[in-house]
Enzyme design. Structure first.
Site, PDB file in Angstrom:
ATOM      1  N   PRO A  95       0.821  -1.209   0.000  1.00 17.39           N
ATOM      2  CA  PRO A  95       0.000   0.000   0.000  1.00 17.39           C
ATOM      3  C   PRO A  95       0.862   1.268   0.000  1.00 17.39           C
ATOM      4  O   PRO A  95       2.051   1.220   0.339  1.00 17.39           O
ATOM      5  CB  PRO A  95      -0.797  -0.109   1.314  1.00 17.39           C
ATOM      6  N   PRO A  96       0.275   2.412  -0.358  1.00 22.89           N
ATOM      7  CA  PRO A  96       1.020   3.677  -0.313  1.00 22.89           C
ATOM      8  C   PRO A  96       1.465   4.009   1.113  1.00 22.89           C
ATOM      9  O   PRO A  96       0.784   3.680   2.084  1.00 22.89           O
ATOM     10  CB  PRO A  96      -0.012   4.711  -0.804  1.00 22.89           C
ATOM     11  N   GLY A  97       2.625   4.649   1.225  1.00 20.23           N
ATOM     12  CA  GLY A  97       3.096   5.124   2.522  1.00 20.23           C
ATOM     13  C   GLY A  97       3.820   4.096   3.359  1.00 20.23           C
ATOM     14  O   GLY A  97       4.064   4.322   4.538  1.00 20.23           O
ATOM     15  N   GLY A 107       6.932   2.912   2.618  1.00 22.46           N
ATOM     16  CA  GLY A 107       8.380   3.055   2.530  1.00 22.46           C
ATOM     17  C   GLY A 107       9.017   2.407   1.320  1.00 22.46           C
ATOM     18  O   GLY A 107      10.220   2.184   1.304  1.00 22.46           O
ATOM     19  N   THR A 118       9.418   3.557  -1.891  1.00 18.04           N
ATOM     20  CA  THR A 118      10.300   4.437  -2.657  1.00 18.04           C
ATOM     21  C   THR A 118      11.530   4.834  -1.849  1.00 18.04           C
ATOM     22  O   THR A 118      12.653   4.857  -2.373  1.00 18.04           O
ATOM     23  CB  THR A 118       9.530   5.699  -3.101  1.00 18.04           C
ATOM     24  N   SER A 140     -13.535 -13.433  -2.549  1.00 17.89           N
ATOM     25  CA  SER A 140     -13.288 -13.820  -1.156  1.00 17.89           C
ATOM     26  C   SER A 140     -14.434 -13.486  -0.199  1.00 17.89           C
ATOM     27  O   SER A 140     -14.377 -13.837   0.968  1.00 17.89           O
ATOM     28  CB  SER A 140     -12.001 -13.176  -0.641  1.00 17.89           C
ATOM     29  N   LYS A 199      -5.375  -8.230   5.225  1.00 11.87           N
ATOM     30  CA  LYS A 199      -6.714  -8.308   5.807  1.00 11.87           C
ATOM     31  C   LYS A 199      -6.648  -8.478   7.322  1.00 11.87           C
ATOM     32  O   LYS A 199      -7.443  -7.886   8.056  1.00 11.87           O
ATOM     33  CB  LYS A 199      -7.482  -9.475   5.182  1.00 11.87           C
TER      34      LYS A 199
END
Length: 533
Positions: free
Chosen positions: A107-109, A111, A113, A432, A475
């Site tokens: 997910p974004p954020g 680390g 990059t 799912s 999840k």
């Protein structure tokens, strides 16, 4: 031309490259009467001379130093760190070894990059990055033919020229955001770049010679794998970053975010401090994310509000601020989120499922109801085709096994059924939620309620088998964050439990099932006998 010839003589490159350059210099001398051609040849020669053909930066093989740097810059991310240290160990022992081609997915954020910068510092190698988001022209990767006006090399060669060595740490950011149109498919052009068997002879249309990319340490990043073509995915080593638990976010905030935001706001550590209770308050009630970007923003917002007080003269410049939960409420206002969303027992006809998105895991409630009708099924909630088919499968299973669950078969002929998955504006897809939809329907038709703080995930078949799903780690982290205590999951996913963070494993009860008949008694707990519907 004479300057070019001296530069070629001094160039550290293969015989093939020098022969090509000498040939172009000869053409350059003979084309003085054609300004257009002179410009094309000159650009080509200058580009070729600036390329790091055989220029390699020294390998730094100190494993202890690399580990220290990676730990200083990032909390957690153990798999990434282990892979880099393994690479260094092999290089130290064999003096060679192919540079890995890693794809960090999460997910974004989380680390992804920033880890590449840390790797370049740990390996003491130059760092170069290109963003592939929205790139749709194959020439961006392979370059243009040099005969075209304004022709230039592709981004790979341009950045190799800029960095000046042939073994940098090369970041390919947002590789899942590549697109294609009539100008070609950049993802297909990357197949050669990211294949260790081929990239030793990468061919750029502009330079017209093979360039060796085998020494480059490639790191790609992506939020999801679904949009990456399988042949390209097969060439990369996938490392998943699932998102951070509450304890990990607390440590990241304490070690990195608070210090950085205090420095950026112009304060010093003597003027402001954050208690652990305040950080917990921010993590639990002011952010809802898998990464830590929003957490850093709210910490920065508190720092800026303190700066404003100091600058406007509302408080003395030497005043010391200790941020506690009370101060957080005063500075940021009311809580944005609540952890109590799943603490109460779901209503009849409802069940709590688990979903995975590019922003991490989440929980979702499946609601069902019925009204007089002719047995029609209506599905709402921005559901994708796979999820719609899953809902139809679940409905058919319940209808076929009505007698087993003490459900009157006439109820399906005299009523219409409606299945809804809030929130309705967010697109949802995937198989799912099958077990969740079956549970919600059985709950509706037997008047039984699901146990409190219980969520479930699993694909359902017409015969009632509960089959494997993906994203269990993400999840599970989201379920714990939302207050879930028990998770029903497919038995086939038992092997994935090892990947779940220890804090999450110890806080949740995982119950594995392979058939829906075995799952329902657990899901409904000790509730009394079913009432006929």
């Amino acid at each position: 031309a004479d300057e070019f010839q001296h530069a070629v003589d001094a160039l550290k490159a293969s015989k093939e490259v020098k022969e090509k350059l000498n040939k172009e210099i000869k053409r350059f001398r003979n084309s003085m009467n054609s300004p257009a051609e002179v410009g094309v040849i000159r650009t080509y020669i200058e580009t070729m001379l600036e390329m790091p053909w055989d220029k390699t930066c020294k390998e730094h093989k100190d494993i202890a130093f690399a580990r220290q740097v990676l730990d200083e810059d990032h909390y957690g991310l153990e798999k990434v760190k282990e892979r880099v240290l393994e690479y260094l160990a092999v290089r130290a022992l064999t003096k060679k070894g192919e540079a890995p081609i890693i794809c960090l997915v999460g997910p974004p954020g989380t680390g992804k990059t920033s880890i590449a910068k840390s790797l370049s510092r740990a390996l003491k190698k130059p760092y170069v990055r290109i963003s592939l988001g929205g790139v749709r022209d194959e020439a961006e990767i392979r370059g243009h033919r040099k005969t075209y006006v304004g022709a230039m090399p592709g981004r790979i060669i341009q950045n190799m020229k800029k960095v000046g060595v042939n073994n940098p740490v090369f970041m390919l950011d947002e590789i899942d955001k590549l697109s294609s149109d009539h100008r070609g498919d950049p993802a297909s052009a990357l197949l050669e770049v990211l294949d260790p068997a081929q990239n030793s002879a990468f061919n750029d249309h502009f330079i017209e010679l093979n360039y060796d990319l085998s020494k480059v340490f490639f790191i790609a990043t992506a939020n999801i794998l679904d949009t990456i073509p399988p042949p390209l995915l097969d060439r990369m080593e996938i490392i998943r970053l699932p998102g951070y638990t509450g304890a990990e976010k607390r440590m990241i905030a304490k070690q990195f975010l608070v210090k950085r935001q205090i420095a950026e706001s112009g304060l010093n550590k003597n003027q402001i401090s954050f208690t652990m209770a305040a950080l917990d308050e921010l993590i639990s009630y002011y952010t809802r994310e898998a990464g830590v970007r929003e957490l850093e923003r709210v910490i920065g917002s508190i720092c800026r509000k303190i700066v404003r007080k100091v600058v406007s003269g509302d408080s003395a410049a030497e005043a010391k601020y200790k941020i506690t939960p009370k101060e957080v409420h005063e500075l940021l206002g009311q809580r944005k989120y609540s952890l109590d969303e799943v603490k109460s027992r779901p209503a009849r006809g409802c069940a709590i499922g688990m979903a995975w998105t590019s922003y991490g895991g989440t929980i979702l409630t499946v609601e069902t109801t019925m009204m007089p009708g002719k047995g029609l099924l209506k599905l709402t909630g921005s559901l994708g085709n796979v999820m719609k088919e899953s809902a139809e499968t679940a409905f058919s299973y319940v209808r076929a096994h009505a007698r087993h669950y003490n459900i009157n078969k006439d109820v399906f002929e005299q009523n219409d059924f409606h299945i809804h998955v809030p929130d309705g504006a967010t697109p949802k897809d995937g198989p799912s939620a099958g077990i969740t939809i079956v549970t919600a329907l059985v709950s509706l038709l037997t008047r039984k309620r699901v146990r409190p703080r219980l969520s479930m995930t699993g694909e359902i078949t017409l015969s009632g088998k509960v089959t494997a799903i993906g994203g269990l780690k993400e999840k599970s982290v989201a379920a714990l964050r939302a207050g879930i205590k028990t998770v029903i999951m497919p038995k086939e996913n038992e092997k994935d439990l090892e990947e779940i963070p220890e804090e999450v494993r110890n806080s949740l009860e995982f119950i594995m099932v392979d058939e829906i008949e075995k799952a329902l008694p657990i899901i409904f707990g000790d509730e009394g006998k079913e009432e006929k519907c």
